[in-house]
Design a protein around this motif. Structure first.
Motif, PDB file in Angstrom:
ATOM      1  N   PRO A  36       8.497  46.763   6.713  1.00 10.33           N
ATOM      2  CA  PRO A  36       7.369  47.934   6.633  1.00 10.33           C
ATOM      3  C   PRO A  36       5.487  47.122   6.283  1.00 10.33           C
ATOM      4  CG  PRO A  36       9.270  48.125   4.839  1.00 10.33           C
ATOM      5  CD  PRO A  36       9.359  46.918   5.711  1.00 10.33           C
ATOM      6  N   THR A  37       5.319  46.132   6.700  1.00 13.35           N
ATOM      7  CA  THR A  37       4.387  45.420   6.455  1.00 13.35           C
ATOM      8  C   THR A  37       3.685  45.435   8.093  1.00 13.35           C
ATOM      9  OG1 THR A  37       4.409  44.061   4.555  1.00 13.35           O
ATOM     10  CG2 THR A  37       2.774  43.550   6.287  1.00 13.35           C
ATOM     11  N   ALA A  38       5.089  44.793   8.778  1.00 13.01           N
ATOM     12  CA  ALA A  38       4.295  44.343   9.948  1.00 13.01           C
ATOM     13  C   ALA A  38       4.524  46.237  11.253  1.00 13.01           C
ATOM     14  CB  ALA A  38       5.635  44.140  10.702  1.00 13.01           C
ATOM     15  N   LEU A  39       4.955  47.659  10.255  1.00  9.78           N
ATOM     16  CA  LEU A  39       5.232  48.587  10.355  1.00  9.78           C
ATOM     17  C   LEU A  39       4.073  49.224  10.880  1.00  9.78           C
ATOM     18  CD1 LEU A  39       8.545  49.776  10.615  1.00  9.78           C
ATOM     19  CD2 LEU A  39       7.737  49.335  12.798  1.00  9.78           C
ATOM     20  N   HIS A  40       3.598  48.712   9.601  1.00 11.32           N
ATOM     21  CA  HIS A  40       2.040  49.070   8.878  1.00 11.32           C
ATOM     22  C   HIS A  40       0.919  49.090   9.975  1.00 11.32           C
ATOM     23  CE1 HIS A  40      -0.203  51.400   5.977  1.00 11.32           C
ATOM     24  NE2 HIS A  40      -1.292  50.150   5.772  1.00 11.32           N
ATOM     25  N   LEU A  41       0.822  47.604   9.813  1.00 14.13           N
ATOM     26  CA  LEU A  41      -0.888  47.298  10.283  1.00 14.13           C
ATOM     27  C   LEU A  41      -0.158  47.660  11.840  1.00 14.13           C
ATOM     28  CD1 LEU A  41       0.382  43.642   9.026  1.00 14.13           C
ATOM     29  CD2 LEU A  41      -1.815  45.362   8.813  1.00 14.13           C
ATOM     30  N   LEU A  42       0.614  47.816  12.684  1.00 10.94           N
ATOM     31  CA  LEU A  42       0.838  48.238  14.228  1.00 10.94           C
ATOM     32  C   LEU A  42       0.649  50.356  14.383  1.00 10.94           C
ATOM     33  CD1 LEU A  42       4.114  46.330  15.193  1.00 10.94           C
ATOM     34  CD2 LEU A  42       1.661  45.440  15.684  1.00 10.94           C
ATOM     35  N   GLY A  43       0.557  50.562  14.062  1.00  8.39           N
ATOM     36  CA  GLY A  43      -0.030  51.980  13.088  1.00  8.39           C
ATOM     37  C   GLY A  43       1.213  52.208  13.654  1.00  8.39           C
ATOM     38  N   ILE A  44       2.415  52.095  13.132  1.00  3.62           N
ATOM     39  CA  ILE A  44       4.065  52.894  14.011  1.00  3.62           C
ATOM     40  C   ILE A  44       4.598  53.221  12.479  1.00  3.62           C
ATOM     41  CG2 ILE A  44       6.561  52.326  14.964  1.00  3.62           C
ATOM     42  CD1 ILE A  44       4.804  50.285  16.288  1.00  3.62           C
ATOM     43  N   PRO A  45       4.710  54.621  12.110  1.00  4.57           N
ATOM     44  CA  PRO A  45       4.974  55.546  10.716  1.00  4.57           C
ATOM     45  C   PRO A  45       6.132  54.689  10.936  1.00  4.57           C
ATOM     46  CG  PRO A  45       3.868  56.763  12.620  1.00  4.57           C
ATOM     47  CD  PRO A  45       3.672  56.106  13.576  1.00  4.57           C
ATOM     48  N   SER A  46       6.905  54.571   9.735  1.00  5.71           N
ATOM     49  CA  SER A  46       8.114  54.299   9.157  1.00  5.71           C
ATOM     50  C   SER A  46       9.119  55.403   8.169  1.00  5.71           C
ATOM     51  CB  SER A  46       8.086  53.049   8.548  1.00  5.71           C
ATOM     52  OG  SER A  46       7.076  53.131   7.353  1.00  5.71           O
ATOM     53  N   GLY A  47       7.848  56.466   7.795  1.00  7.08           N
ATOM     54  CA  GLY A  47       8.434  57.649   6.258  1.00  7.08           C
ATOM     55  C   GLY A  47       9.775  58.018   6.631  1.00  7.08           C
ATOM     56  N   GLY A  48      10.128  58.212   8.146  1.00  7.95           N
ATOM     57  CA  GLY A  48      11.601  58.506   8.267  1.00  7.95           C
ATOM     58  C   GLY A  48      12.733  57.528   8.962  1.00  7.95           C
ATOM     59  N   LYS A  49      11.711  56.224   8.707  1.00  9.03           N
ATOM     60  CA  LYS A  49      13.582  55.195   8.360  1.00  9.03           C
ATOM     61  C   LYS A  49      13.851  55.426   7.463  1.00  9.03           C
ATOM     62  CE  LYS A  49      12.238  54.485  12.957  1.00  9.03           C
ATOM     63  NZ  LYS A  49      12.747  55.060  14.189  1.00  9.03           N
ATOM     64  N   ALA A  50      15.246  54.690   7.614  1.00  9.95           N
ATOM     65  CA  ALA A  50      15.864  54.457   6.043  1.00  9.95           C
ATOM     66  C   ALA A  50      15.949  53.395   6.052  1.00  9.95           C
ATOM     67  CB  ALA A  50      17.065  54.096   6.931  1.00  9.95           C
ATOM     68  N   MET A  51      14.829  53.291   5.028  1.00  9.03           N
ATOM     69  CA  MET A  51      14.089  51.395   4.435  1.00  9.03           C
ATOM     70  C   MET A  51      13.727  51.499   3.133  1.00  9.03           C
ATOM     71  SD  MET A  51      11.285  49.931   7.613  1.00  9.03           S
ATOM     72  CE  MET A  51      12.116  49.982   9.520  1.00  9.03           C
ATOM     73  N   LEU A  52      14.045  50.314   2.804  1.00 11.45           N
ATOM     74  CA  LEU A  52      13.814  50.510   0.945  1.00 11.45           C
ATOM     75  C   LEU A  52      12.393  49.473   0.646  1.00 11.45           C
ATOM     76  CD1 LEU A  52      17.253  50.202  -0.381  1.00 11.45           C
ATOM     77  CD2 LEU A  52      15.751  52.006  -0.222  1.00 11.45           C
ATOM     78  N   GLY A  53      11.673  49.625   1.950  1.00  8.61           N
ATOM     79  CA  GLY A  53      10.431  48.068   1.769  1.00  8.61           C
ATOM     80  C   GLY A  53       8.772  48.872   1.492  1.00  8.61           C
ATOM     81  N   THR A  54       8.113  48.797   1.150  1.00  6.35           N
ATOM     82  CA  THR A  54       6.670  48.994   1.309  1.00  6.35           C
ATOM     83  C   THR A  54       5.458  47.760   2.206  1.00  6.35           C
ATOM     84  OG1 THR A  54       6.217  48.955  -1.062  1.00  6.35           O
ATOM     85  CG2 THR A  54       6.459  50.642  -0.630  1.00  6.35           C
ATOM     86  N   PRO A  55       4.726  48.722   2.510  1.00  5.63           N
ATOM     87  CA  PRO A  55       3.917  47.679   3.124  1.00  5.63           C
ATOM     88  C   PRO A  55       3.159  46.612   2.191  1.00  5.63           C
ATOM     89  CG  PRO A  55       3.186  49.641   4.007  1.00  5.63           C
ATOM     90  CD  PRO A  55       4.523  49.517   3.222  1.00  5.63           C
ATOM     91  N   LEU A  56       3.021  45.654   2.423  1.00  5.87           N
ATOM     92  CA  LEU A  56       2.430  44.540   1.485  1.00  5.87           C
ATOM     93  C   LEU A  56       0.641  44.398   2.276  1.00  5.87           C
ATOM     94  CD1 LEU A  56       5.070  42.194   0.496  1.00  5.87           C
ATOM     95  CD2 LEU A  56       4.126  43.518  -0.888  1.00  5.87           C
ATOM     96  N   VAL A  57       0.332  44.731   3.524  1.00  2.00           N
ATOM     97  CA  VAL A  57      -1.060  44.313   3.660  1.00  2.00           C
ATOM     98  C   VAL A  57      -1.478  45.591   3.534  1.00  2.00           C
ATOM     99  CG1 VAL A  57      -2.634  43.721   5.351  1.00  2.00           C
ATOM    100  CG2 VAL A  57      -0.184  42.657   4.947  1.00  2.00           C
ATOM    101  N   THR A  58      -2.041  45.557   2.601  1.00  2.00           N
ATOM    102  CA  THR A  58      -3.077  47.293   1.969  1.00  2.00           C
ATOM    103  C   THR A  58      -3.958  47.313   1.667  1.00  2.00           C
ATOM    104  OG1 THR A  58      -2.142  47.715   0.417  1.00  2.00           O
ATOM    105  CG2 THR A  58      -0.571  48.420   2.455  1.00  2.00           C
ATOM    106  N   ALA A  59      -4.926  47.396   1.763  1.00  2.00           N
ATOM    107  CA  ALA A  59      -6.581  47.983   1.225  1.00  2.00           C
ATOM    108  C   ALA A  59      -6.078  47.590  -0.708  1.00  2.00           C
ATOM    109  CB  ALA A  59      -7.470  48.354   1.430  1.00  2.00           C
ATOM    110  N   GLN A  60      -5.182  48.433  -0.687  1.00  2.00           N
ATOM    111  CA  GLN A  60      -4.583  49.150  -2.821  1.00  2.00           C
ATOM    112  C   GLN A  60      -3.229  48.164  -2.629  1.00  2.00           C
ATOM    113  OE1 GLN A  60      -7.246  48.973  -4.833  1.00  2.00           O
ATOM    114  NE2 GLN A  60      -8.390  49.040  -3.723  1.00  2.00           N
ATOM    115  N   PRO A  61      -3.350  47.865  -3.544  1.00  2.00           N
ATOM    116  CA  PRO A  61      -1.417  47.730  -3.777  1.00  2.00           C
ATOM    117  C   PRO A  61      -0.825  49.140  -3.788  1.00  2.00           C
ATOM    118  CG  PRO A  61      -3.059  46.110  -5.009  1.00  2.00           C
ATOM    119  CD  PRO A  61      -3.718  46.696  -4.182  1.00  2.00           C
TER     120      PRO A  61
END
Ligand code: GP9
Length: 412
Positions: A309-334
């Motif tokens: 999720p961290t990589a996808l977030h930085l690349l601007g690829i939405p992952s909300g619809g994916k069956a993933m459990l994690g959340t991005p760590l590189v964000t302005a606010q945790p």
């Protein structure tokens, strides 16, 4: 329905961050180079022995990278393969065995498949037998174009189980430099594998009283791997890839040394139970952004399930619809309320550490204050989080064992 709800909640949290965080898509179109480091724990990072730095290259790299020093491995019996699953598919390992060997035919929302949908090439690199951990099969499922296993490498630096990491990285850079860009490259190192005894010619650290012990050999091995990382960065720069890539590495699991005495001697103090948990589970997670921005040490809690999720977030690829459990760590606010869940049902949220009872008796569960490591007199402080941890594990198990990842995707 409960499992689907867990995946929906996580998808919503990722969507929310994607919609509000200024870093979403900041590095659109960059390559992703992700390195999984064998048995690399964070307690060695930044340490010195006899005045000599154990990880001088990582220390240097940290100056223009994000370094997460509250990051944990979430593996169980599947060890290296569990770390791979967690990082690439953002799912929990199983209570027994390895997802790679037991359920390689099931479907997963992997980083490789998601990136390929976005026009990326995706390749895996590991200079060992392709069948180990059932990788040949699992990497087909995870969607890599190519898996470069031992046969793809010249064994020109024989070391440990196979090829030394220095040559492995060098040859891997050559292979990835020939790829169309953008690409995703997933590399798995090997030289620091248990029992860590590298030949004397490779042992360049003076480990003093640890010489000849497994712990001393471990320090030598991570020192070698650190040097290999330094060379890898140099090779990526020389190939013109460094500034076009998000470069990340994480440790896969602990070093299996089950005597605490050398750890305490090395760190120079006694470790309480909570500190032991954190040393055992703590692995480094480093992210170098293409422009070297946002460098610093980040205290927010995270784990291997957060890597994709961290990589996808930085690349601007939405992952909300994916069956993933994690959340991005590189964000302005945790992300507020973030929990890192372990296979045992333990969890860390940055405020508390919860360890479930080994004997199943609720009164034997332990709830620690995260900062001090002291036991909280009122264990109920951890109860809601402990219930969430169980929900996460059950949801993941259901998705993996019943092949329900597609059914866990949230409808648009
Ligand atoms: C071998 C390697 C080791 O290919 O990845 O796996 P481990 O024994 O650490 O689980």
């Amino acid at each position: 329905a409960e499992a689907k709800e867990v995946f929906r909640e996580r998808g919503d949290a990722r969507d929310q961050l994607d919609a509000t965080d200024p870093l979403f898509g900041r590095y659109k179109g960059s390559n992703v180079i992700l390195v999984q480091l064998e048995a690399f724990q964070s307690f060695v990072v930044g340490q010195r022995i006899g005045g000599q730095p154990v990880t001088p290259n990582i220390d240097k790299l940290k100056a223009d990278s994000l370094y997460f020093d509250n990051f944990y491995h979430q593996t169980a019996q599947g060890r290296t393969s569990d770390a791979d699953l967690a990082a690439n598919a953002s799912l929990q390992p199983l209570p027994s065995g390895s997802v790679f060997t037991r359920f390689a035919q099931h479907a997963y929302d992997s980083l490789a498949l998601t990136l390929k949908d976005g026009g990326y090439a995706a390749n895996a690199f590991h200079a060992y037998d392709g069948g180990f951990w059932n990788r040949n099969m699992m990497y087909d499922t995870l969607g890599y174009d190519e898996f470069y296993s031992k046969n793809a490498y010249a064994i020109d630096e024989p070391l440990g189980w196979s090829l030394g990491d220095k040559s492995f990285f060098k040859q891997s850079v050559r292979l990835m430099a020939a790829q169309p860009q953008p690409f995703y490259s997933f590399l798995i190192s090997l030289s620091s594998h248990h029992p860590y005894a590298l030949p004397a010619s490779v042992q360049t650290l003076d480990v003093g009283a640890f010489k000849g012990t497994m712990f001393g050999d471990y320090l030598e091995a991570v020192h070698y791997v650190d040097a290999a990382i330094g060379q890898l960065v140099g090779e990526l720069k020389a190939a013109g890839l460094w500034e076009r890539s998000i470069f990340m590495f994480y440790g896969d699991h602990d070093n299996s040394i089950d005597d605490w005495q050398p750890f305490e001697t090395f760190l120079g103090h006694r470790l309480n139970d909570a500190e032991r948990f954190r040393v055992l589970k703590g692995v480094p997670f480093l992210v170098h952004l293409p422009d070297g921005a946002r460098a610093g040490t980040y205290r927010q809690a995270g784990g291997q399930l957060d890597v994709a999720p961290t990589a996808l977030h930085l690349l601007g690829i939405p992952s909300g619809g994916k069956a993933m459990l994690g959340t991005p760590l590189v964000t302005a606010q945790p992300l507020a309320g973030k929990e890192v869940v372990f296979r045992s049902g333990a969890f860390i949220d940055g405020k508390v550490l919860y360890v479930p009872p080994e004997d199943g008796l609720p009164e034997h569960s332990r709830c620690y204050d995260f900062a001090s490591g002291g036991l909280l007199p009122d264990a109920s402080r951890c109860s809601p989080g402990a219930q969430d941890a169980v929900r996460e594990l059950q949801a993941s198990d259901l998705a993996v064992t019943r092949d329900l990842v597609p059914a866990m995707r949230r409808e648009p």
